[in-house]
Design a protein around this motif. Sequence first.
Motif, PDB file in Angstrom:
ATOM      1  N   ASN A   1       0.816  -1.216   0.000  1.00 36.41           N
ATOM      2  CA  ASN A   1       0.000   0.000   0.000  1.00 36.41           C
ATOM      3  C   ASN A   1       0.847   1.263   0.000  1.00 36.41           C
ATOM      4  N   PHE A   2       2.093   1.173   0.465  1.00 37.89           N
ATOM      5  CA  PHE A   2       2.905   2.385   0.523  1.00 37.89           C
ATOM      6  C   PHE A   2       4.326   2.194  -0.007  1.00 37.89           C
ATOM      7  N   TRP A   3       4.707   0.993  -0.378  1.00 36.61           N
ATOM      8  CA  TRP A   3       6.052   0.766  -0.887  1.00 36.61           C
ATOM      9  C   TRP A   3       5.938   0.008  -2.204  1.00 36.61           C
ATOM     10  N   ALA A   4       6.068   0.705  -3.309  1.00 36.43           N
ATOM     11  CA  ALA A   4       5.881   0.089  -4.621  1.00 36.43           C
ATOM     12  C   ALA A   4       7.208  -0.419  -5.178  1.00 36.43           C
ATOM     13  N   PHE A   5       7.197  -1.624  -5.713  1.00 42.73           N
ATOM     14  CA  PHE A   5       8.345  -2.183  -6.414  1.00 42.73           C
ATOM     15  C   PHE A   5       7.855  -3.364  -7.230  1.00 42.73           C
ATOM     16  N   ALA A   6       8.663  -3.794  -8.156  1.00 42.78           N
ATOM     17  CA  ALA A   6       8.294  -4.904  -9.035  1.00 42.78           C
ATOM     18  C   ALA A   6       8.202  -6.197  -8.225  1.00 42.78           C
ATOM     19  N   HIS A   7       7.091  -6.893  -8.373  1.00 39.30           N
ATOM     20  CA  HIS A   7       6.918  -8.147  -7.634  1.00 39.30           C
ATOM     21  C   HIS A   7       7.900  -9.217  -8.089  1.00 39.30           C
ATOM     22  N   SER A   8       8.456  -9.061  -9.284  1.00 38.33           N
ATOM     23  CA  SER A   8       9.460 -10.031  -9.743  1.00 38.33           C
ATOM     24  C   SER A   8      10.653 -10.065  -8.792  1.00 38.33           C
ATOM     25  N   GLN A   9      10.903  -8.950  -8.099  1.00 39.79           N
ATOM     26  CA  GLN A   9      12.002  -8.918  -7.140  1.00 39.79           C
ATOM     27  C   GLN A   9      11.772  -9.901  -5.997  1.00 39.79           C
ATOM     28  N   LEU A  10      10.500 -10.147  -5.668  1.00 42.76           N
ATOM     29  CA  LEU A  10      10.198 -11.085  -4.585  1.00 42.76           C
ATOM     30  C   LEU A  10      10.450 -12.534  -5.004  1.00 42.76           C
ATOM     31  N   TYR A  11      10.638 -12.752  -6.296  1.00 41.48           N
ATOM     32  CA  TYR A  11      10.970 -14.082  -6.781  1.00 41.48           C
ATOM     33  C   TYR A  11      12.488 -14.258  -6.894  1.00 41.48           C
TER      34      TYR A  11
END
Length: 189
Positions: A46-56
Amino acid sequence: MAELANRSGGRARKLNATSYVVLGMLSAGPATSYDLKQRVGYTIGNFWAFAHSQLYDEPSRLVEDGLVEASTEEGGRRRRTYSITEAGRAALGDWLSAPTHDQTEVRDLGLLKLFFAGEGDPAVLAGLARDRHSSHKARADAYVAQYAQVSGVATPWQLKSLELGIRFERCVEEFWSDFLAELEADGRA
């Protein structure tokens, strides 16, 4: 940011914000990359945007650094589940206790458009103000609803982050409301 030597003795790398997001999310319990994406989506997303691919990608790097362990499912999809190690908890603790002097970023597309509005059609300003007012009001209302929903299970610190989100969105909502009133008073809305 902390600098580490990885398990294979290779060059040290600095941990970044995504590293700490993964460590923080894993401190709540083991997770697959998909689980991390879900946890982030309904919390800090909700307040920290980044590419979800980084979580992979990041959990594997943290395994190499010795801050996270991975176990692979025996059959089926052979999903990898990640767990934070003691070294990972220590790195997270060091990061949490380090001073934070970075400037706060406000990345609001409406604010960027407002800044450059002199280059466009002045008639669109009222539409921009209405749109942004509505958007920030909806976000604040959603945060209020989320706060009520999680108030019995979230930590006090998680609730405080939601509280700041509510206050921020209400402040920005008020800014756009005031700007719209100025445009109306000047006959431009």
